[in-house]
Design a protein around this motif. Sequence first.
Motif, mmCIF file in Angstrom:
data_model
loop_
_atom_site.group_PDB
_atom_site.id
_atom_site.type_symbol
_atom_site.label_atom_id
_atom_site.label_comp_id
_atom_site.label_asym_id
_atom_site.label_seq_id
_atom_site.Cartn_x
_atom_site.Cartn_y
_atom_site.Cartn_z
ATOM 1 N N PHE A 9 0.841 -1.198 0.000
ATOM 2 C CA PHE A 9 0.000 0.000 0.000
ATOM 3 C C PHE A 9 0.878 1.251 0.000
ATOM 4 C CE2 PHE A 9 -3.345 2.848 1.677
ATOM 5 C CZ PHE A 9 -4.416 2.421 0.916
ATOM 6 N N MET A 10 0.264 2.386 -0.403
ATOM 7 C CA MET A 10 0.959 3.683 -0.303
ATOM 8 C C MET A 10 1.503 3.835 1.119
ATOM 9 S SD MET A 10 -1.934 6.111 -2.089
ATOM 10 C CE MET A 10 -3.403 5.077 -2.094
ATOM 11 N N GLY A 11 2.728 4.291 1.237
ATOM 12 C CA GLY A 11 3.284 4.530 2.568
ATOM 13 C C GLY A 11 3.773 3.277 3.282
ATOM 14 N N GLY A 13 6.575 1.769 2.692
ATOM 15 C CA GLY A 13 8.038 1.751 2.792
ATOM 16 C C GLY A 13 8.743 1.155 1.579
ATOM 17 N N LYS A 14 8.019 1.000 0.476
ATOM 18 C CA LYS A 14 8.640 0.396 -0.726
ATOM 19 C C LYS A 14 9.863 1.184 -1.192
ATOM 20 C CE LYS A 14 4.665 0.921 -2.315
ATOM 21 N NZ LYS A 14 3.503 1.242 -3.133
ATOM 22 N N THR A 15 9.729 2.520 -1.208
ATOM 23 C CA THR A 15 10.830 3.346 -1.705
ATOM 24 C C THR A 15 12.037 3.254 -0.784
ATOM 25 O OG1 THR A 15 9.202 4.829 -2.656
ATOM 26 C CG2 THR A 15 11.426 5.686 -2.483
ATOM 27 N N THR A 32 8.373 2.543 -10.541
ATOM 28 C CA THR A 32 7.459 2.717 -11.691
ATOM 29 C C THR A 32 6.901 4.149 -11.719
ATOM 30 O OG1 THR A 32 5.640 1.724 -10.405
ATOM 31 C CG2 THR A 32 6.787 0.282 -11.935
ATOM 32 N N ASP A 33 6.484 4.662 -10.550
ATOM 33 C CA ASP A 33 5.936 6.028 -10.511
ATOM 34 C C ASP A 33 6.963 7.058 -10.987
ATOM 35 O OD1 ASP A 33 3.448 5.410 -9.617
ATOM 36 O OD2 ASP A 33 3.774 5.985 -7.541
ATOM 37 N N GLU A 34 8.178 6.915 -10.465
ATOM 38 C CA GLU A 34 9.228 7.887 -10.802
ATOM 39 C C GLU A 34 9.517 7.862 -12.303
ATOM 40 O OE1 GLU A 34 13.509 7.860 -9.259
ATOM 41 O OE2 GLU A 34 12.266 7.982 -7.451
ATOM 42 N N PHE A 56 -3.777 6.628 -16.112
ATOM 43 C CA PHE A 56 -2.574 6.353 -15.320
ATOM 44 C C PHE A 56 -2.291 4.849 -15.275
ATOM 45 C CE2 PHE A 56 -0.786 5.035 -11.223
ATOM 46 C CZ PHE A 56 0.477 5.626 -11.316
ATOM 47 N N ARG A 57 -3.345 4.053 -15.084
ATOM 48 C CA ARG A 57 -3.153 2.591 -14.979
ATOM 49 C C ARG A 57 -2.561 2.014 -16.261
ATOM 50 N NH1 ARG A 57 -2.650 2.401 -9.889
ATOM 51 N NH2 ARG A 57 -4.456 3.106 -8.742
ATOM 52 N N LYS A 58 -2.902 2.629 -17.382
ATOM 53 C CA LYS A 58 -2.353 2.139 -18.647
ATOM 54 C C LYS A 58 -0.851 2.457 -18.710
ATOM 55 C CE LYS A 58 -2.843 1.758 -23.533
ATOM 56 N NZ LYS A 58 -1.394 1.659 -23.576
ATOM 57 N N GLY A 77 3.866 1.141 -7.728
ATOM 58 C CA GLY A 77 2.823 1.958 -7.092
ATOM 59 C C GLY A 77 1.843 1.046 -6.351
ATOM 60 N N GLY A 78 1.187 1.598 -5.354
ATOM 61 C CA GLY A 78 0.284 0.801 -4.514
ATOM 62 C C GLY A 78 -0.864 0.129 -5.261
ATOM 63 N N GLY A 79 -1.177 0.646 -6.466
ATOM 64 C CA GLY A 79 -2.312 0.079 -7.196
ATOM 65 C C GLY A 79 -1.907 -0.952 -8.242
ATOM 66 N N ILE A 80 -0.648 -1.330 -8.247
ATOM 67 C CA ILE A 80 -0.153 -2.233 -9.303
ATOM 68 C C ILE A 80 -0.912 -3.571 -9.297
ATOM 69 C CG2 ILE A 80 1.719 -3.508 -8.106
ATOM 70 C CD1 ILE A 80 2.442 -1.731 -11.324
ATOM 71 N N THR A 115 0.728 14.101 -2.140
ATOM 72 C CA THR A 115 1.131 13.640 -3.472
ATOM 73 C C THR A 115 0.305 12.463 -3.989
ATOM 74 O OG1 THR A 115 2.776 12.070 -2.623
ATOM 75 C CG2 THR A 115 3.528 14.334 -2.995
ATOM 76 N N ARG A 116 -0.631 11.959 -3.153
ATOM 77 C CA ARG A 116 -1.419 10.795 -3.582
ATOM 78 C C ARG A 116 -2.838 11.218 -3.973
ATOM 79 N NH1 ARG A 116 3.185 9.355 -0.323
ATOM 80 N NH2 ARG A 116 3.753 7.206 -0.823
ATOM 81 N N PRO A 117 -3.105 11.277 -5.293
ATOM 82 C CA PRO A 117 -4.424 11.767 -5.739
ATOM 83 C C PRO A 117 -5.591 10.951 -5.193
ATOM 84 C CG PRO A 117 -3.147 10.801 -7.567
ATOM 85 C CD PRO A 117 -2.214 10.937 -6.421
ATOM 86 N N LEU A 118 -5.394 9.658 -4.972
ATOM 87 C CA LEU A 118 -6.521 8.830 -4.525
ATOM 88 C C LEU A 118 -6.895 9.083 -3.065
ATOM 89 C CD1 LEU A 118 -5.724 5.422 -6.242
ATOM 90 C CD2 LEU A 118 -7.373 7.151 -6.937
ATOM 91 N N LEU A 119 -6.047 9.832 -2.353
ATOM 92 C CA LEU A 119 -6.352 10.104 -0.946
ATOM 93 C C LEU A 119 -6.881 11.520 -0.730
ATOM 94 C CD1 LEU A 119 -3.355 8.349 0.836
ATOM 95 C CD2 LEU A 119 -5.587 7.410 0.206
ATOM 96 N N ARG A 133 -10.177 -2.916 0.478
ATOM 97 C CA ARG A 133 -10.440 -3.511 -0.837
ATOM 98 C C ARG A 133 -9.214 -4.232 -1.394
ATOM 99 N NH1 ARG A 133 -11.971 0.789 -4.781
ATOM 100 N NH2 ARG A 133 -12.842 2.004 -3.087
ATOM 101 N N ARG A 134 -8.021 -3.753 -1.021
ATOM 102 C CA ARG A 134 -6.817 -4.263 -1.662
ATOM 103 C C ARG A 134 -6.012 -5.293 -0.876
ATOM 104 N NH1 ARG A 134 -3.915 1.167 -3.801
ATOM 105 N NH2 ARG A 134 -5.396 1.754 -5.433
ATOM 106 N N LYS A 135 -6.225 -5.353 0.446
ATOM 107 C CA LYS A 135 -5.251 -6.109 1.255
ATOM 108 C C LYS A 135 -5.096 -7.559 0.813
ATOM 109 C CE LYS A 135 -8.279 -7.010 5.062
ATOM 110 N NZ LYS A 135 -9.093 -6.513 6.083
#
Length: 165
Positions: A9-11, A13-15, A32-34, A56-58, A77-80, A115-119, A133-135
Amino acid sequence: MKPIYLIGFMGSGKTTVGKALGEQWDIPVFDTDEEIVKKQKMSINEIFENIGEKGFRKLETDMLTSLSSSDCIIMTGGGIILKEINVQYMRENGTVIFLKTTIAEILRRLEQDQTRPLLKGDKKKNALELFERRKDLYQAAAHIIIDTTNKSVIDIIKEIENSLK
Ligand code: S3P
């Protein structure tokens, strides 16, 4: 070695973990985002404003499948995990590692984030909904699950190394 894909998920610690792993193993690191931001010359917020989440997903799938397929760390990205095709690609091409983090910790880390549009809007409500929804999707996509709760980056790296042995 095949690529290591870091998911979560966003935040989560992936980066931070990805960069530290890249340094430790002395191999290249991609985000991928960068890479999308560099290619589109727009921020993630601007991309969402201009072409929406679907657009964006494309770009995200195109970027994922065009990145190196050898010896590297790829932070996603968290939505991958939302697209089955992405999950299939990552699982076939490399090792998928899920950095599992509690929603409480995620909310704490993202408190000041813009920086996270979905939030945007009610951050806590939006994050909770997405998280619920994602876990299961993260769990299902992963070869390896690392619980990052109360662990330092060094501990997380050691755990990843042990899991890969
Ligand atoms: C997203 C996560 C973000 C970025 C975009 C969408 C998501 O990446 O790809 O804002 O759907 O969870 P991070 O996980 O690096 O924040």
